[in-house]
Design a protein around this motif. Structure first.
Motif, PDB file in Angstrom:
ATOM      1  N   ASN A 111      11.618   3.820   8.562  1.00 22.78           N
ATOM      2  CA  ASN A 111      12.284   2.731   7.853  1.00 22.78           C
ATOM      3  C   ASN A 111      11.609   2.417   6.521  1.00 22.78           C
ATOM      4  N   GLU A 112      10.293   2.295   6.540  1.00 19.87           N
ATOM      5  CA  GLU A 112       9.558   1.952   5.316  1.00 19.87           C
ATOM      6  C   GLU A 112       9.726   3.020   4.240  1.00 19.87           C
ATOM      7  N   TRP A 113       9.613   4.290   4.637  1.00 16.56           N
ATOM      8  CA  TRP A 113       9.683   5.368   3.636  1.00 16.56           C
ATOM      9  C   TRP A 113      11.107   5.603   3.152  1.00 16.56           C
ATOM     10  N   ALA A 116       0.835  -1.211   0.000  1.00 19.57           N
ATOM     11  CA  ALA A 116       0.000   0.000   0.000  1.00 19.57           C
ATOM     12  C   ALA A 116       0.864   1.253   0.000  1.00 19.57           C
ATOM     13  N   ARG A 117       1.937   1.236   0.759  1.00 18.19           N
ATOM     14  CA  ARG A 117       2.853   2.389   0.777  1.00 18.19           C
ATOM     15  C   ARG A 117       3.498   2.591  -0.592  1.00 18.19           C
ATOM     16  N   LYS A 118       3.954   1.499  -1.187  1.00 27.54           N
ATOM     17  CA  LYS A 118       4.585   1.590  -2.510  1.00 27.54           C
ATOM     18  C   LYS A 118       3.610   2.169  -3.530  1.00 27.54           C
ATOM     19  N   LEU A 119       2.392   1.643  -3.545  1.00 32.85           N
ATOM     20  CA  LEU A 119       1.395   2.127  -4.494  1.00 32.85           C
ATOM     21  C   LEU A 119       0.993   3.568  -4.203  1.00 32.85           C
ATOM     22  N   SER A 120       0.921   3.937  -2.931  1.00 40.06           N
ATOM     23  CA  SER A 120       0.564   5.321  -2.605  1.00 40.06           C
ATOM     24  C   SER A 120       1.656   6.274  -3.061  1.00 40.06           C
ATOM     25  N   LEU A 121       2.906   5.849  -2.958  1.00 40.23           N
ATOM     26  CA  LEU A 121       4.006   6.669  -3.466  1.00 40.23           C
ATOM     27  C   LEU A 121       3.868   6.861  -4.968  1.00 40.23           C
ATOM     28  N   SER A 130       7.195  13.398  -2.448  1.00 43.20           N
ATOM     29  CA  SER A 130       6.084  12.472  -2.204  1.00 43.20           C
ATOM     30  C   SER A 130       6.321  11.645  -0.948  1.00 43.20           C
ATOM     31  N   VAL A 131       7.551  11.181  -0.764  1.00 39.53           N
ATOM     32  CA  VAL A 131       7.890  10.405   0.426  1.00 39.53           C
ATOM     33  C   VAL A 131       7.696  11.244   1.683  1.00 39.53           C
ATOM     34  N   LEU A 132       8.161  12.486   1.657  1.00 36.58           N
ATOM     35  CA  LEU A 132       8.006  13.363   2.831  1.00 36.58           C
ATOM     36  C   LEU A 132       6.534  13.593   3.165  1.00 36.58           C
ATOM     37  N   VAL A 133       5.722  13.833   2.160  1.00 36.91           N
ATOM     38  CA  VAL A 133       4.294  14.084   2.384  1.00 36.91           C
ATOM     39  C   VAL A 133       3.617  12.836   2.946  1.00 36.91           C
ATOM     40  N   TYR A 159       6.812   5.059  14.878  1.00 35.07           N
ATOM     41  CA  TYR A 159       7.585   6.017  14.085  1.00 35.07           C
ATOM     42  C   TYR A 159       8.823   5.377  13.452  1.00 35.07           C
ATOM     43  N   LYS A 160       9.432   4.411  14.121  1.00 37.16           N
ATOM     44  CA  LYS A 160      10.595   3.744  13.542  1.00 37.16           C
ATOM     45  C   LYS A 160      10.205   2.956  12.292  1.00 37.16           C
TER      46      LYS A 160
END
Length: 126
Positions: A117-119, A17-22, A95-98, A112-113
C-alpha cells in the motif's frame, strides 16, 4: 490513550522515511552519487533537512544504504516478475520495486499489505 498518538507518529515518520528513500535512491539511480553525498545533501539542504527531521532517519538510511549496496542483486531478484526488460521500467517505478523488495525481505515488522500500500501510493504520487 498516549499509545495512539505515539503509534500515529511512528507510522507518519516511517511514511516520510519511505518518501525520502524513494527520492534518494532515484537520485542515486540517475546521478550515481555516493550515499555519503546524498545523505549530506539531505542533512544540509534546508527543505530536505526539515523533512529528514520528520522522518524515521535510521529507517531512511537503512533502506537507501541497502538499495545502493545490493542494487544488482535486487535487480536480479525483481526481473523474473516483470513483463518487460528492466531497462524499460521507469526510474521511479524501478526505485519503488527495489525499495519495496528491501522492505519485504528485511523488515518483517512491517506487514506485506502495508508495504504494498505505501509503495503503490508513493508510485502514484511521483
Amino acid at each position: 490513550m498516549a499509545k495512539i498518538p505515539e503509534k500515529h507518529e511512528y507510522i507518519a515518520r516511517r511514511r516520510v522515511a519511505r518518501k525520502l528513500s524513494l527520492m534518494a535512491f532515484y537520485q542515486w539511480h540517475i546521478n550515481a552519487s555516493e550515499f555519503s553525498e546524498i545523505l549530506l545533501y539531505y542533512q544540509q539542504d534546508e527543505d530536505m533537512a526539515a523533512d529528514l527531521r520528520k522522518a524515521d532517519a535510521s529507517y531512511f538510511k537503512a533502506l537507501v544504504e541497502r538499495a545502493i549496496e545490493d542494487a544488482d542483486s535486487l535487480d536480479e531478484r525483481i526481473k523474473p516478475f516483470l513483463d518487460r526488460d528492466l531497462s524499460q521500467v521507469g526510474p521511479i517505478e524501478h526505485s519503488v520495486l527495489v525499495l519495496a523488495t528491501i522492505e519485504l525481505q528485511h523488515h518483517m515488522d512491517v506487514g506485506y499489505k502495508t508495504v504494498v500500500n505505501e509503495w503503490v501510493n508513493l508510485c502514484k504520487r511521483f
